[in-house]
Design an enzyme around this catalytic site. Structure first.
Site, PDB file in Angstrom:
ATOM      1  N   ASP A 301      35.626  50.788  96.613  1.00 51.44           N
ATOM      2  CA  ASP A 301      35.009  50.414  97.889  1.00 51.44           C
ATOM      3  C   ASP A 301      36.172  50.016  98.799  1.00 51.44           C
ATOM      4  O   ASP A 301      36.503  48.849  98.928  1.00 51.44           O
ATOM      5  CB  ASP A 301      34.023  49.266  97.672  1.00 51.44           C
ATOM      6  CG  ASP A 301      33.270  48.904  98.931  1.00 51.44           C
ATOM      7  OD1 ASP A 301      33.212  49.732  99.854  1.00 51.44           O
ATOM      8  OD2 ASP A 301      32.745  47.776  99.004  1.00 51.44           O
ATOM      9  N   CYS A 354      32.891  51.501 104.688  1.00 48.11           N
ATOM     10  CA  CYS A 354      31.886  51.197 105.710  1.00 48.11           C
ATOM     11  C   CYS A 354      32.445  51.611 107.071  1.00 48.11           C
ATOM     12  O   CYS A 354      32.295  50.910 108.059  1.00 48.11           O
ATOM     13  CB  CYS A 354      31.480  49.728 105.680  1.00 48.11           C
ATOM     14  SG  CYS A 354      32.843  48.558 105.841  1.00 48.11           S
TER      15      CYS A 354
END
Length: 404
Positions: A301, A354
């Site tokens: 991530d 993101c």
């Protein structure tokens, strides 16, 4: 709406710290809310939402008010006057708000609303970069979506309860929620509320996690009993989700360079009843090297620009610089090269961000597959999530499989 002096002053103080001292909006708002224990939920909502609104629309309001940074306190009151006027709120007879040109504010708003960089309140360089990467039409829709207030989304912790059971628990605490098609464990609040004060939260029944973010752990295709490494775990939102998906069986090794974040993960894991998480701080290169070739699944991530989560972090628009995005792309490539070595043959890796920029996402994965470090991997699936299409945060995730 009647404006109260102590609440407005709390907003001004928070804005001063955010704009002129480069403090983080969420931390300054949290600090402001602790100033007076007598404030009720409406008072707190006013402070938080007004501060976030003015941060979100800083460029537009500053242009209307004809003020420039660094903002003096009188100039911050001018920004506040613009905010109030555009919402039809009658300004009180305070010396700080004297001679507010109400008609001129509305006229300037109509005029500036025709230009995207003012209408959506974004820096010139970001507008230019996003057009280059996404195209004018897609970027126009996306930045409009990213300027809307994010809903509060919960993820039911299936180690403690089902989504249906959580919905019932919250209803008994006067919090109404609804489910969303396509998101297995997500509940969305009908109205904003302090969910952290509920008994359900204290028991570990849920985590606050955006719907798009909830898709990442599921994308990794974990099974109970596997050995999984979460390489950039942070405070552990996705590690906790992985633990639930693995039914507390097997092992999750959560890595991060920041020890304080991993301490927070340990605290959250205890509350969530997640017992198969082991944390390790990356304080030397040996920590990662010891894991080479040992994991069935690896989650990266990756650190990124965060442009997909501007709805909940509007101050990021003003803190971001082009140089940072150049540097973060290099970091992402280095992380992919290094952490991909943790995976076993026939194992799977998810690279996620993101961000909404292809240069941090699809192009980053494509470049990895063309390098020596990625020659044994193949891309088997990917998801590009844009806020204007999903209604949630912008996200990217790629599923890579390591061949024999």
């Amino acid at each position: 709406m009647r404006l109260h002096r102590n609440l407005v002053f709390a907003v001004i103080d928070a804005l001063k710290a955010i704009f002129d001292e480069n403090k983080y909006a969420d931390k300054e708002i949290a600090k402001a809310l602790k100033r007076d224990k007598r404030w009720g939920s409406r008072d707190r909502s006013f402070i938080a939402e007004t501060t976030y609104d003015i941060v979100r629309w800083k460029r537009l309001y500053a242009e209307i008010a004809d003020v420039k940074e660094p903002f003096s306190r009188p100039n911050l009151f001018r920004l506040f006057a613009v905010w109030a006027t555009l919402r039809g709120i009658e300004l009180p007879d305070w010396k700080q708000l004297e001679e507010t040109p109400t008609r001129r504010i509305k006229g300037r708003f109509d005029e500036l609303n025709k230009t995207r960089k003012y209408r959506e309140s974004i820096p010139d360089w970001l507008d230019k970069l996003a057009i280059e990467e996404l195209g004018e039409e897609k970027w126009t829709k996306e930045i409009a979506a990213l300027n809307k207030q994010a809903p509060v989304v919960l993820r039911a912790n299936t180690l403690k309860n089902s989504k249906t059971a959580l919905k019932d628990k919250l209803f008994k605490e006067n919090i109404e929620t609804h489910t969303v098609k396509g998101y297995k464990n997500a509940l969305i609040l009908e109205e904003r509320a302090n969910v952290f004060s509920t008994e359900a939260f204290k028991y570990g029944s849920f985590e606050v996690q955006d719907a798009s973010s909830q898709l990442v752990a599921e994308f990794l295709d974990v099974k109970p009993g596997m050995r999984v490494v979460d390489t950039c775990a942070g405070a552990g939102g996705k590690s906790l989700h992985l633990a639930a998906l693995m039914e507390n069986k097997g092992l999750i090794i959560s890595l991060d360079i920041y020890e304080n974040k991993l301490k927070e993960l340990k605290r959250r894991a205890k509350r969530a009843g997640a017992h198969n998480i082991e944390t390790r701080t990356i304080d030397t290169t040996k920590v990662v090297k010891k894991l080479y070739g040992t994991a069935d699944r690896v989650l990266i991530d990756a650190p990124c620009s965060g442009l997909g989560v501007l709805r909940r972090n509007p101050d990021a628009k003003w803190k971001l610089q082009p140089e940072f995005i150049d540097e973060i792309r290099k970091t992402q490539a280095e992380i992919l090269d290094r952490y991909s070595k943790i995976i076993k043959e026939d194992g799977k890796l998810v690279y996620a961000t993101c961000s909404i920029l292809p240069s941090e996402n699809q192009k980053q994965v494509k470049a990895f597959l063309e390098r020596e470090s990625g020659k044994d991997f193949m891309l088997t699936n990917e998801k590009i999530i844009l806020s204007h299409e999903s209604g949630y945060d912008g996200f990217y995730m790629a599923l890579l499989e390591k061949r024999k």
